[in-house]
Design an enzyme around this catalytic site. Structure first.
Site, mmCIF file in Angstrom:
data_model
loop_
_atom_site.group_PDB
_atom_site.id
_atom_site.type_symbol
_atom_site.label_atom_id
_atom_site.label_comp_id
_atom_site.label_asym_id
_atom_site.label_seq_id
_atom_site.Cartn_x
_atom_site.Cartn_y
_atom_site.Cartn_z
ATOM 1 C CG HIS A 73 -4.172 -1.013 -0.729
ATOM 2 N ND1 HIS A 73 -3.946 -0.946 0.624
ATOM 3 C CD2 HIS A 73 -4.687 -2.251 -0.957
ATOM 4 C CE1 HIS A 73 -4.289 -2.088 1.194
ATOM 5 N NE2 HIS A 73 -4.737 -2.895 0.252
ATOM 6 C CG MET B 30 -2.255 3.481 5.220
ATOM 7 S SD MET B 30 -2.761 5.222 5.224
ATOM 8 C CE MET B 30 -3.985 5.219 6.537
ATOM 9 C CB SER C 15 -0.954 -0.037 1.203
ATOM 10 O OG SER C 15 -1.882 1.024 1.151
ATOM 11 C CB THR C 16 1.143 4.111 2.331
ATOM 12 O OG1 THR C 16 -0.268 4.187 2.461
ATOM 13 C CG2 THR C 16 1.732 5.507 2.304
ATOM 14 C CG ASP D 176 -5.688 -5.608 2.504
ATOM 15 O OD1 ASP D 176 -6.245 -6.691 2.771
ATOM 16 O OD2 ASP D 176 -5.510 -5.190 1.341
#
Length: 361
Positions: free
Chosen positions: A202, A294, A176-177, A297
């Site tokens: 993401h 973050m 993600s991030t 998931d």
């Protein structure tokens, strides 16, 4: 445009109780007002300044020393991307890009993420349902504590040619991030005959298409968006296309993928947990990695895979931009080995050489 001051406090190091000092940069007064109105509702954030162009943004950074910045991609005189490049060379700090969902905007957003931006969020469009900039406050709070890497002039590793190595396992990656750069660094280590690889990242659907298009000419394997029913093949990296779909493995022994239209899983679509859980029946044929990001998931799915015989790796704390998803995976006993990003690509390849049903020594 003159240079930034080079003496400054390291951003993102404020005490946890202190609100995140935020600078809003956008050439549209209306858009700045909308972002401000959303963020001012959250007590964790304080707006220290606004700027309408790169020159004003530079002055605001020097005057207010913000913890994090929202940055418009399309601005007059100097684009957000050019400003970001200068910012990261002179005054590296957490930046969240704000982009329109045009094809050009998506390509530029991916370029910004590769240049050091922590995250990219989409501008609301006319007729868009829901709350504009939903989740932006959470992203900024996480971004404020991100580990920002200072760009180097070193050339990236050259893509490897065909290796002739025997890969026994399917590689699954979720991030993600901060994971756009991580995925690029990992795939630069993959040879043209790499293990079959699935990636869930993401990002909004148009960004994912631009991400795949950016990666494909940079690395040795073939990289593209996954299609429903695709067969897993050595030398191919399939990226979740997002939108309405999760990227899953089909049940049974067919080694094909499914684009599953369903609700969010663990708060996301595409979801890393959805992909990991779908591979449960092939656990002893899997090497799975969880990357910077973050939230949580992928943590539960990784723990499930490990319990059933998969080899599981996680990006180390010190090399993560945001140590969220890997941290939770570790807390759930889902990680075999912690690996620094610099060596994660090689570690994944070595693990993929492990025979089915065995664990690496």
């Amino acid at each position: 445009m003159s240079s930034f001051h080079t003496t400054y406090d390291t951003p993102g190091q404020a005490k946890a109780a202190a609100p995140v000092r935020t600078l809003i940069v956008d050439d549209s007064r209306t858009m700045r007002g909308l972002i401000r109105s959303v963020l001012e509702r959250d007590p964790r954030i304080v707006i220290v300044a606004e700027a309408g162009n790169a020159s004003e943004a530079r002055d605001a950074v020097n005057a207010h020393q913000p913890d994090v910045m929202t940055l418009d991609i399309e601005m007059p005189s100097m684009s957000g991307l050019e400003f970001l490049d200068r910012l990261m060379r002179h005054r590296p700090m957490p930046v969240v890009m704000v982009s329109t969902l045009t094809k050009a905007g998506s390509v530029t957003a991916i370029d910004a993420l590769s240049k050091g931006a922590v995250e990219c969020v989409q501008k609301p469009t006319i007729g868009q349902g829901g709350s504009p900039f939903a989740g932006l406050a959470d992203i900024l709070v996480a971004a404020a504590s991100a580990r920002i890497k200072v760009p180097t002039s070193a050339s990236p590793a050259r893509p490897a040619s065909t290796s002739g190595r025997k890969f026994h396992r399917i590689c699954l990656l979720g991030g993600s991030t901060g994971a756009v750069d991580a995925i690029e660094q990992i795939l630069l280590r993959f040879p043209a005959d790499c293990p079959p690889t699935l990636i869930t990242q993401h990002m909004p659907e148009p960004f994912l298409a631009s991400f795949a298009a950016r990666l494909n000419p940079l690395v040795a394997p073939t990289v593209r968006l996954a299609r429903d029913g695709d067969e897993l093949r050595n030398g191919e990296v399939l990226i979740a296309p997002g939108g309405d779909f999760h990227l899953n493995l089909l049940p049974g022994l067919s080694r094909r993928v499914s684009l599953f239209a369903g609700p969010n899983v663990s708060g996301h679509r595409p979801s890393v947990d959805s992909m990991f859980h779908s591979a449960s029946h092939l656990s002893d044929q899997i090497v799975a990695g969880i990357l910077t990001g973050m939230g949580r998931d992928g943590a539960e799915g990784l723990a499930n895979l490990r319990a059933k015989g998969a080899i599981t790796l996680a990006q180390s704390r010190e090399s993560c931009v945001v140590f969220g998803m890997p941290r939770v995976a570790g807390e759930m006993d889902g990680v075999d080995n912690w690996v620094h990003l610099d060596t994660l690509g090689d570690a994944l390849l070595k693990a993929a050489e492990t025979p089915v049903g065995a664990k690496p020594r």
